[in-house]
Scaffold this active site. Sequence first.
Site, PDB file in Angstrom:
ATOM      1  N   GLY A   1       0.814  -1.222   0.000  1.00 30.44           N
ATOM      2  CA  GLY A   1       0.000   0.000   0.000  1.00 30.44           C
ATOM      3  C   GLY A   1       0.839   1.259   0.000  1.00 30.44           C
ATOM      4  O   GLY A   1       0.679   2.137   0.844  1.00 30.44           O
TER       5      GLY A   1
ATOM      6  N   ARG B   1      -0.345   5.734  -1.738  1.00 36.02           N
ATOM      7  CA  ARG B   1      -0.830   6.994  -1.145  1.00 36.02           C
ATOM      8  C   ARG B   1      -0.719   6.928   0.372  1.00 36.02           C
ATOM      9  O   ARG B   1      -0.333   5.897   0.929  1.00 36.02           O
ATOM     10  CB  ARG B   1      -2.260   7.307  -1.572  1.00 36.02           C
ATOM     11  CG  ARG B   1      -3.245   6.197  -1.295  1.00 36.02           C
ATOM     12  CD  ARG B   1      -4.535   6.398  -2.096  1.00 36.02           C
ATOM     13  NE  ARG B   1      -5.306   5.185  -2.158  1.00 36.02           N
ATOM     14  CZ  ARG B   1      -6.318   4.889  -1.358  1.00 36.02           C
ATOM     15  NH1 ARG B   1      -6.683   5.747  -0.435  1.00 36.02           N
ATOM     16  NH2 ARG B   1      -6.973   3.746  -1.466  1.00 36.02           N
TER      17      ARG B   1
ATOM     18  N   ASN C   1      -3.402  -7.541  -3.888  1.00 37.75           N
ATOM     19  CA  ASN C   1      -4.664  -7.422  -3.170  1.00 37.75           C
ATOM     20  C   ASN C   1      -4.591  -8.306  -1.921  1.00 37.75           C
ATOM     21  O   ASN C   1      -4.499  -9.531  -2.024  1.00 37.75           O
ATOM     22  CB  ASN C   1      -5.819  -7.860  -4.085  1.00 37.75           C
ATOM     23  CG  ASN C   1      -7.155  -7.695  -3.389  1.00 37.75           C
ATOM     24  OD1 ASN C   1      -7.229  -7.427  -2.188  1.00 37.75           O
ATOM     25  ND2 ASN C   1      -8.221  -7.857  -4.138  1.00 37.75           N
TER      26      ASN C   1
ATOM     27  N   ASN D   1       1.801  -2.316   5.599  1.00 39.43           N
ATOM     28  CA  ASN D   1       1.130  -1.029   5.788  1.00 39.43           C
ATOM     29  C   ASN D   1      -0.324  -1.022   5.305  1.00 39.43           C
ATOM     30  O   ASN D   1      -1.187  -0.441   5.952  1.00 39.43           O
ATOM     31  CB  ASN D   1       1.923   0.061   5.051  1.00 39.43           C
ATOM     32  CG  ASN D   1       1.099   1.321   4.856  1.00 39.43           C
ATOM     33  OD1 ASN D   1       0.870   2.075   5.800  1.00 39.43           O
ATOM     34  ND2 ASN D   1       0.613   1.550   3.648  1.00 39.43           N
TER      35      ASN D   1
ATOM     36  N   SER E   1      -2.542   0.443  14.880  1.00 37.77           N
ATOM     37  CA  SER E   1      -3.309   1.669  15.121  1.00 37.77           C
ATOM     38  C   SER E   1      -3.548   1.849  16.613  1.00 37.77           C
ATOM     39  O   SER E   1      -3.691   0.863  17.350  1.00 37.77           O
ATOM     40  CB  SER E   1      -4.663   1.598  14.416  1.00 37.77           C
ATOM     41  OG  SER E   1      -5.468   2.682  14.817  1.00 37.77           O
TER      42      SER E   1
ATOM     43  N   TYR F   1     -12.176  -3.261  12.940  1.00 35.50           N
ATOM     44  CA  TYR F   1     -10.842  -2.687  12.679  1.00 35.50           C
ATOM     45  C   TYR F   1      -9.941  -2.826  13.927  1.00 35.50           C
ATOM     46  O   TYR F   1      -8.781  -3.245  13.826  1.00 35.50           O
ATOM     47  CB  TYR F   1     -11.023  -1.215  12.295  1.00 35.50           C
ATOM     48  CG  TYR F   1      -9.758  -0.457  12.000  1.00 35.50           C
ATOM     49  CD1 TYR F   1      -9.031  -0.689  10.843  1.00 35.50           C
ATOM     50  CD2 TYR F   1      -9.301   0.530  12.881  1.00 35.50           C
ATOM     51  CE1 TYR F   1      -7.873   0.033  10.563  1.00 35.50           C
ATOM     52  CE2 TYR F   1      -8.151   1.257  12.613  1.00 35.50           C
ATOM     53  CZ  TYR F   1      -7.434   1.004  11.446  1.00 35.50           C
ATOM     54  OH  TYR F   1      -6.291   1.728  11.181  1.00 35.50           O
TER      55      TYR F   1
ATOM     56  N   ALA G   1     -10.165  -4.983  16.350  1.00 36.59           N
ATOM     57  CA  ALA G   1      -9.804  -6.397  16.546  1.00 36.59           C
ATOM     58  C   ALA G   1      -8.709  -6.808  15.570  1.00 36.59           C
ATOM     59  O   ALA G   1      -7.771  -7.531  15.933  1.00 36.59           O
ATOM     60  CB  ALA G   1     -11.042  -7.274  16.355  1.00 36.59           C
TER      61      ALA G   1
ATOM     62  N   LYS H   1      -6.358  -4.908  14.226  1.00 32.78           N
ATOM     63  CA  LYS H   1      -5.066  -4.297  14.565  1.00 32.78           C
ATOM     64  C   LYS H   1      -4.491  -4.882  15.859  1.00 32.78           C
ATOM     65  O   LYS H   1      -3.275  -5.079  15.982  1.00 32.78           O
ATOM     66  CB  LYS H   1      -5.213  -2.779  14.668  1.00 32.78           C
ATOM     67  CG  LYS H   1      -5.544  -2.103  13.329  1.00 32.78           C
ATOM     68  CD  LYS H   1      -4.460  -2.311  12.287  1.00 32.78           C
ATOM     69  CE  LYS H   1      -4.673  -1.487  11.035  1.00 32.78           C
ATOM     70  NZ  LYS H   1      -3.617  -1.667  10.040  1.00 32.78           N
TER      71      LYS H   1
HETATM   72  N1  LIG Z   1      -4.525   7.509   8.411  1.00 33.13           N
HETATM   73  C1  LIG Z   1      -4.549   7.348   9.709  1.00 33.13           C
HETATM   74  O1  LIG Z   1      -4.847   8.285  10.460  1.00 33.13           O
HETATM   75  C2  LIG Z   1      -4.190   6.010  10.316  1.00 33.13           C
HETATM   76  C3  LIG Z   1      -4.214   5.890  11.708  1.00 33.13           C
HETATM   77  C4  LIG Z   1      -3.859   4.661  12.281  1.00 33.13           C
HETATM   78  C5  LIG Z   1      -3.490   3.605  11.490  1.00 33.13           C
HETATM   79  N2  LIG Z   1      -3.491   3.729  10.143  1.00 33.13           N
HETATM   80  C6  LIG Z   1      -3.086   2.561   9.355  1.00 33.13           C
HETATM   81  O2  LIG Z   1      -2.040   2.934   8.481  1.00 33.13           O
HETATM   82  C7  LIG Z   1      -2.106   2.181   7.278  1.00 33.13           C
HETATM   83  C8  LIG Z   1      -2.170   3.125   6.087  1.00 33.13           C
HETATM   84  O3  LIG Z   1      -3.280   3.982   6.258  1.00 33.13           O
HETATM   85  P1  LIG Z   1      -3.595   5.193   5.247  1.00 33.13           P
HETATM   86  O4  LIG Z   1      -4.531   6.091   5.964  1.00 33.13           O
HETATM   87  O5  LIG Z   1      -2.332   5.716   4.689  1.00 33.13           O
HETATM   88  O6  LIG Z   1      -4.426   4.401   4.131  1.00 33.13           O
HETATM   89  P2  LIG Z   1      -4.925   4.908   2.698  1.00 33.13           P
HETATM   90  O7  LIG Z   1      -4.578   6.331   2.450  1.00 33.13           O
HETATM   91  O8  LIG Z   1      -6.366   4.499   2.643  1.00 33.13           O
HETATM   92  O9  LIG Z   1      -4.059   3.995   1.715  1.00 33.13           O
HETATM   93  C9  LIG Z   1      -4.267   2.629   1.717  1.00 33.13           C
HETATM   94  C10 LIG Z   1      -3.198   1.921   0.887  1.00 33.13           C
HETATM   95  O10 LIG Z   1      -3.463   0.526   0.940  1.00 33.13           O
HETATM   96  C11 LIG Z   1      -3.788   0.037  -0.366  1.00 33.13           C
HETATM   97  N3  LIG Z   1      -4.914  -0.903  -0.231  1.00 33.13           N
HETATM   98  C12 LIG Z   1      -6.210  -0.643   0.057  1.00 33.13           C
HETATM   99  N4  LIG Z   1      -6.940  -1.779   0.081  1.00 33.13           N
HETATM  100  C13 LIG Z   1      -6.066  -2.781  -0.221  1.00 33.13           C
HETATM  101  C14 LIG Z   1      -6.193  -4.192  -0.376  1.00 33.13           C
HETATM  102  N5  LIG Z   1      -7.369  -4.827  -0.226  1.00 33.13           N
HETATM  103  N6  LIG Z   1      -5.100  -4.907  -0.690  1.00 33.13           N
HETATM  104  C15 LIG Z   1      -3.901  -4.316  -0.859  1.00 33.13           C
HETATM  105  N7  LIG Z   1      -3.706  -2.981  -0.723  1.00 33.13           N
HETATM  106  C16 LIG Z   1      -4.782  -2.233  -0.409  1.00 33.13           C
HETATM  107  C17 LIG Z   1      -4.169   1.253  -1.178  1.00 33.13           C
HETATM  108  O11 LIG Z   1      -3.918   1.012  -2.567  1.00 33.13           O
HETATM  109  P3  LIG Z   1      -4.722   1.854  -3.733  1.00 33.13           P
HETATM  110  O12 LIG Z   1      -4.151   3.262  -3.663  1.00 33.13           O
HETATM  111  O13 LIG Z   1      -4.387   1.168  -5.002  1.00 33.13           O
HETATM  112  O14 LIG Z   1      -6.160   1.808  -3.372  1.00 33.13           O
HETATM  113  C18 LIG Z   1      -3.243   2.309  -0.581  1.00 33.13           C
HETATM  114  O15 LIG Z   1      -1.954   2.193  -1.106  1.00 33.13           O
HETATM  115  C19 LIG Z   1      -3.352   1.289   7.414  1.00 33.13           C
HETATM  116  O16 LIG Z   1      -2.969   0.009   7.858  1.00 33.13           O
HETATM  117  C20 LIG Z   1      -4.173   1.990   8.464  1.00 33.13           C
HETATM  118  O17 LIG Z   1      -5.011   1.099   9.158  1.00 33.13           O
HETATM  119  C21 LIG Z   1      -3.841   4.916   9.530  1.00 33.13           C
END
Ligand SMILES: NC(=O)c1ccc[n+]([C@@H]2O[C@H](COP(=O)([O-])OP(=O)(O)OC[C@H]3O[C@@H](n4cnc5c(N)ncnc54)[C@H](OP(=O)(O)O)[C@@H]3O)[C@@H](O)[C@H]2O)c1
Length: 246
Positions: A13, A16, A62, A89, A141, A154, A156, A158
């Site tokens: 991932g 972005r 995926n 990630n 998270s 979610y 559970a 993490k």
């Molecule tokens: N943002 C926050 O505040 C936050 C807080 C705590 C934890 N997190 C954790 O940090 C990580 C990244 O979060 P983020 O906010 O940066 O996420 P995001 O902006 O939604 O980006 C998600 C990434 O994962 C890929 N992805 C989505 N569904 C997928 C699937 N089924 N299989 C493989 N790849 C997939 C997406 O690819 P595409 O671009 O091709 O869709 C993208 O590269 C996650 O594990 C999230 O739970 C985030």
Amino acid sequence: MFNLEGKKIVVTGGSRGIGAGVVKALDSLGAQVAFTYSSRKESAEAVLKELSGNEHMITQLNLSDEESITTAFKEILTKFGQIDGLVNNAGITQDQILLRMKTDDFDKVLNTNLRGTYLCTKAVLKPMVKARNGSVVHITSVVGQMGNPGQANYAASKAGVEAFSKSLAKELGSRNVRSNCVAPGFIETEMTNELSDDQKQKLIGGLALERLGSVDDIASAVAYLLSDNSSYITGQTIAVNGGLYV
Ligand SMILES: NC(=O)c1ccc[n+]([C@@H]2O[C@H](COP(=O)([O-])OP(=O)(O)OC[C@H]3O[C@@H](n4cnc5c(N)ncnc54)[C@H](OP(=O)(O)O)[C@@H]3O)[C@@H](O)[C@H]2O)c1
């Protein structure tokens, strides 16, 4: 202070959000990076263009499809020959209060976040164990640590990844393969950009450091755990949450 010269690292991932920030940080520290996207190939290509190194690669993966994971890691191993680090990630949310949650939505989040982490980790273990060297970093998270209404699935998933990581650390420490988590709080990404100013101010009010986190805040912790400077750290979680949960 540390660098990742010569290290070959996979980030799931990376197209972005936090993953893209991690990819850019690893590039700037000298690592060779393979990163994945799920559907937004153009976003991944745009990230790739921004990198300074030219040995990097992108591939589609995926997390809910075992065959796609096997194919992606085969392709990466063929090109890289070795994998020194993995950043689990990619992850999803599918929020709903439990009374209204559909079993399919529970399964989807657990399958993607927890089972997907298991499958990606398994794909790198053999080469890491053989090389007697490896660092796996899981992005969990704060929600997995403190719970959150509407996110039982979610949370559970993490918390499950944290327990998975600790077991892996104990299983593979003797082979010099480490496993750690980085648990972000609220980070400025597409997800938090959707919040109104009012909602943001409320969130910030609960943070000791009185600001949302940046992807760079997460990337620094991840890069440290991938580097040899953290060689005596395994089975741990670094909370990067601005003091939201202490
Ligand atoms: N943002 C926050 O505040 C936050 C807080 C705590 C934890 N997190 C954790 O940090 C990580 C990244 O979060 P983020 O906010 O940066 O996420 P995001 O902006 O939604 O980006 C998600 C990434 O994962 C890929 N992805 C989505 N569904 C997928 C699937 N089924 N299989 C493989 N790849 C997939 C997406 O690819 P595409 O671009 O091709 O869709 C993208 O590269 C996650 O594990 C999230 O739970 C985030």
